[in-house]
Design a protein around this motif. Structure first.
Motif, PDB file in Angstrom:
ATOM      1  N   LEU A  92       0.825  -1.211   0.000  1.00  0.00           N
ATOM      2  CA  LEU A  92       0.000   0.000   0.000  1.00  0.00           C
ATOM      3  C   LEU A  92       0.858   1.260   0.000  1.00  0.00           C
ATOM      4  CD1 LEU A  92      -2.822  -1.047   2.495  1.00  0.00           C
ATOM      5  CD2 LEU A  92      -3.044  -0.731   0.013  1.00  0.00           C
ATOM      6  N   ALA A  93       1.931   1.239   0.776  1.00  0.00           N
ATOM      7  CA  ALA A  93       2.827   2.400   0.830  1.00  0.00           C
ATOM      8  C   ALA A  93       3.498   2.635  -0.521  1.00  0.00           C
ATOM      9  CB  ALA A  93       3.880   2.199   1.921  1.00  0.00           C
ATOM     10  N   VAL A  94       3.893   1.568  -1.191  1.00  0.00           N
ATOM     11  CA  VAL A  94       4.525   1.693  -2.506  1.00  0.00           C
ATOM     12  C   VAL A  94       3.525   2.244  -3.517  1.00  0.00           C
ATOM     13  CG1 VAL A  94       5.477   0.378  -4.448  1.00  0.00           C
ATOM     14  CG2 VAL A  94       6.305  -0.033  -2.124  1.00  0.00           C
ATOM     15  N   ARG A  95       2.305   1.724  -3.499  1.00  0.00           N
ATOM     16  CA  ARG A  95       1.281   2.222  -4.429  1.00  0.00           C
ATOM     17  C   ARG A  95       0.982   3.701  -4.165  1.00  0.00           C
ATOM     18  NH1 ARG A  95      -2.118  -1.956  -6.994  1.00  0.00           N
ATOM     19  NH2 ARG A  95      -1.235  -3.971  -6.414  1.00  0.00           N
ATOM     20  N   ASP A  96       0.915   4.078  -2.886  1.00  0.00           N
ATOM     21  CA  ASP A  96       0.674   5.468  -2.519  1.00  0.00           C
ATOM     22  C   ASP A  96       1.814   6.357  -3.014  1.00  0.00           C
ATOM     23  OD1 ASP A  96      -0.892   7.497  -1.031  1.00  0.00           O
ATOM     24  OD2 ASP A  96       0.885   7.541   0.261  1.00  0.00           O
ATOM     25  N   ARG A  97       3.034   5.923  -2.786  1.00  0.00           N
ATOM     26  CA  ARG A  97       4.213   6.688  -3.227  1.00  0.00           C
ATOM     27  C   ARG A  97       4.241   6.797  -4.744  1.00  0.00           C
ATOM     28  NH1 ARG A  97       8.168  10.350  -1.718  1.00  0.00           N
ATOM     29  NH2 ARG A  97       9.975   9.985  -3.022  1.00  0.00           N
ATOM     30  N   GLU A  98       3.918   5.700  -5.409  1.00  0.00           N
ATOM     31  CA  GLU A  98       3.899   5.688  -6.868  1.00  0.00           C
ATOM     32  C   GLU A  98       2.891   6.711  -7.385  1.00  0.00           C
ATOM     33  OE1 GLU A  98       4.104   2.040  -9.899  1.00  0.00           O
ATOM     34  OE2 GLU A  98       2.238   2.129  -8.775  1.00  0.00           O
ATOM     35  N   GLY A  99       1.722   6.779  -6.765  1.00  0.00           N
ATOM     36  CA  GLY A  99       0.708   7.756  -7.148  1.00  0.00           C
ATOM     37  C   GLY A  99       1.176   9.172  -6.878  1.00  0.00           C
ATOM     38  N   TRP A 100       1.862   9.378  -5.761  1.00  0.00           N
ATOM     39  CA  TRP A 100       2.375  10.701  -5.418  1.00  0.00           C
ATOM     40  C   TRP A 100       3.403  11.156  -6.450  1.00  0.00           C
ATOM     41  CZ3 TRP A 100       7.281  12.474  -4.222  1.00  0.00           C
ATOM     42  CH2 TRP A 100       7.347  13.781  -3.736  1.00  0.00           C
ATOM     43  N   ILE A 101       4.280  10.258  -6.847  1.00  0.00           N
ATOM     44  CA  ILE A 101       5.306  10.590  -7.835  1.00  0.00           C
ATOM     45  C   ILE A 101       4.655  10.952  -9.168  1.00  0.00           C
ATOM     46  CG2 ILE A 101       7.185   9.624  -9.247  1.00  0.00           C
ATOM     47  CD1 ILE A 101       8.055   8.083  -6.701  1.00  0.00           C
ATOM     48  N   GLU A 102       3.656  10.170  -9.592  1.00  0.00           N
ATOM     49  CA  GLU A 102       2.969  10.462 -10.853  1.00  0.00           C
ATOM     50  C   GLU A 102       2.279  11.816 -10.782  1.00  0.00           C
ATOM     51  OE1 GLU A 102       0.400   7.140 -11.555  1.00  0.00           O
ATOM     52  OE2 GLU A 102       2.067   5.797 -12.007  1.00  0.00           O
ATOM     53  N   SER A 103       1.646  12.098  -9.652  1.00  0.00           N
ATOM     54  CA  SER A 103       0.960  13.378  -9.457  1.00  0.00           C
ATOM     55  C   SER A 103       1.958  14.538  -9.489  1.00  0.00           C
ATOM     56  CB  SER A 103       0.205  13.359  -8.130  1.00  0.00           C
ATOM     57  OG  SER A 103      -0.374  14.600  -7.870  1.00  0.00           O
TER      58      SER A 103
END
Length: 65
Positions: A42-53
């Motif tokens: 979940l943390a990786v997916r959240d970070r991945e979304g933050w980076i894309e944003s």
């Protein structure tokens, strides 16, 4: 991204953190290891979304489509 073969990871946690995870895992009827794996994913997916944003925002700031 998350369909690859599983990998092992060894971590050392302070006693208080482990105790908290152990109680949490018990409440969810899962192992501490499984809970940790879920939380990390979940943390990786959240970070991945933050980076894309962040990257999309930077493109807009530069006027790139």
């Amino acid at each position: 991204m998350f369909t690859e073969m599983s990998k092992r990871l060894a971590v050392y946690l302070p006693d208080g953190v482990y105790d908290f995870l152990e109680k949490w895992a018990d409440e969810e009827r899962r192992s501490v290891s499984n809970l940790a794996a879920v939380l990390l994913e979940l943390a990786v997916r959240d970070r991945e979304g933050w980076i894309e944003s962040r990257d999309e925002s930077a493109k807009k700031d530069r006027g790139v489509a």
